[in-house]
Design an enzyme around this catalytic site. Structure first.
Site, mmCIF file in Angstrom:
data_model
loop_
_atom_site.group_PDB
_atom_site.id
_atom_site.type_symbol
_atom_site.label_atom_id
_atom_site.label_comp_id
_atom_site.label_asym_id
_atom_site.label_seq_id
_atom_site.Cartn_x
_atom_site.Cartn_y
_atom_site.Cartn_z
ATOM 1 C CG ASP A 137 9.056 -52.773 -11.612
ATOM 2 O OD1 ASP A 137 8.427 -51.734 -11.561
ATOM 3 O OD2 ASP A 137 8.841 -53.815 -12.386
ATOM 4 N N GLY A 193 3.936 -48.455 -8.481
ATOM 5 C CA GLY A 193 2.634 -48.079 -8.885
ATOM 6 C C GLY A 193 1.639 -49.192 -8.459
ATOM 7 N NE ARG A 250 12.067 -55.766 -13.084
ATOM 8 C CZ ARG A 250 12.154 -54.909 -14.216
ATOM 9 N NH1 ARG A 250 13.022 -55.238 -15.129
ATOM 10 N NH2 ARG A 250 10.973 -54.096 -14.537
ATOM 11 C CG LEU A 304 26.870 -46.808 0.255
ATOM 12 C CD1 LEU A 304 26.962 -48.384 -0.181
ATOM 13 C CD2 LEU A 304 25.465 -46.509 0.573
ATOM 14 N NE ARG A 332 7.124 -45.408 -15.978
ATOM 15 C CZ ARG A 332 7.195 -46.207 -14.748
ATOM 16 N NH1 ARG A 332 6.510 -45.735 -13.708
ATOM 17 N NH2 ARG A 332 7.473 -47.393 -14.766
ATOM 18 C CG HIS A 351 6.685 -42.903 -8.092
ATOM 19 N ND1 HIS A 351 7.113 -44.093 -8.437
ATOM 20 C CD2 HIS A 351 5.917 -42.614 -8.982
ATOM 21 C CE1 HIS A 351 6.943 -44.502 -9.651
ATOM 22 N NE2 HIS A 351 6.020 -43.509 -10.261
#
Ligand code: FPP
Length: 272
Positions: free
Chosen positions: A24, A27, A190, A135, A75, A41
């Site tokens: 997060d 923006g 987060r 992974l 969005r 982004h």
């Protein structure tokens, strides 16, 4: 099948085996620089590359990234389109590199809503990397935790209709969940300062250690990942037991805490 944290006491590895991240803050990262959200982004994709490399280097076996939630369709259309473009770009350009580096790619979510080109790129990428073991990178796209539980339940009932009044056991449902191939996350991260799970892996996070940082996702680097891992290593993972029970089962070696950052102890080892 991997151990369920509610049916048994799983291992608590010193280095998390599975890290799940809500990325997060793209923006806000852009806004602070007077750039369009898209630039955030784009930098977010670079941070994804760094995170993958760091996980490989640290021997983390599973990395799960929340790239697009089922609620992100709300969005503005042009931001959604740009995110799709980034996702398609990553699927075409990055997958060969990932394959060379032993990364297996899985994409979870309700993929039927994506256009057919994206769906076939996902299929190809998953097939190409299926045999890799270094992974497992899972991208959650058009994913929602509630959707996951409901789709699992619907498929279970279709495959094996339970007796009208019969209970459904956790072990019956588990194979139908999107991430049945992975152990439950040890560490959830987060970025971006919010303290929410936002409909991410609701079922799988039952006993995961939850770490929140104010750092914005494009700034998330090796040092910040190591801080999260150091915090994780300081947690006592009790899985419902008392501290005394955890200690009694411990195999902690003398002097190990000396290697850890100040204020942390290697308590995750005690039930390893
Ligand atoms: C949250 O930041 C980020 C997203 C909703 C998308 C995450 C996508 C990427 C990092 C790029 C594509 C990913 C892959 C795997 C190719 P935000 O826009 O909510 O930031 P804000 O809260 O500051 O507005």
């Amino acid at each position: 099948m991997h151990k369920s944290s509610t049916l048994a006491v799983p291992d608590a590895p010193e280095i998390p085996r599975h890290v799940a991240i809500i990325m997060d803050g793209n923006g806000r990262w852009a806004k602070r620089r007077h750039l369009p959200r898209f630039a955030g982004h784009q930098r977010g994709v670079e941070a994804v590359r760094t995170a993958i490399k760091c996980c490989v280097d640290r021997g983390i076996e599973y990395l799960t990234l929340f790239a697009f939630s089922s609620e992100n369709w709300r969005r503005p259309a042009e931001e959604v389109a740009l995110l799709m473009e980034l996702f398609t770009g990553a699927l075409t350009k990055e997958v060969v590199k990932m394959h060379r580096n032993g990364v297996r790619l899985r994409v979870i979510g309700d993929l039927g809503r994506f256009d057919s080109r994206i769906q076939s790129l996902i299929g190809e990428a998953e097939r190409m990397t299926a045999g890799n073991t270094r992974l497992t990178l899972t991208i959650a796209a058009n994913y929602g935790g509630r959707w996951d539980v409901l789709q699992a339940l619907s498929r279970l009932v279709k495959d094996k209709p339970p007796a009208a009044d019969g209970p459904i056991a956790e072990a019956d449902l588990a194979p139908y969940l999107s991430m049945s191939y992975a152990p439950e996350p040890d560490l959830f991260i987060r970025t971006g300062g919010e303290h929410r799970i936002s409909n991410f892996l609701l079922w799988q996070l039952a006993y995961t250690e939850l770490y929140f940082t104010d750092a914005l996702w494009p700034d998330f680097d090796a040092e910040l990942l190591d801080q999260a891992i150091a915090w994780y290593r300081g947690r006592e993972r009790r899985f419902g037991r008392t501290s005394e029970q955890v200690e009694a089962g411990g195999r902690q070696k003398k002097g190990e805490d000396a290697e850890l950052p100040a204020g942390t102890s290697r308590r995750t080892r005690v039930n390893a």
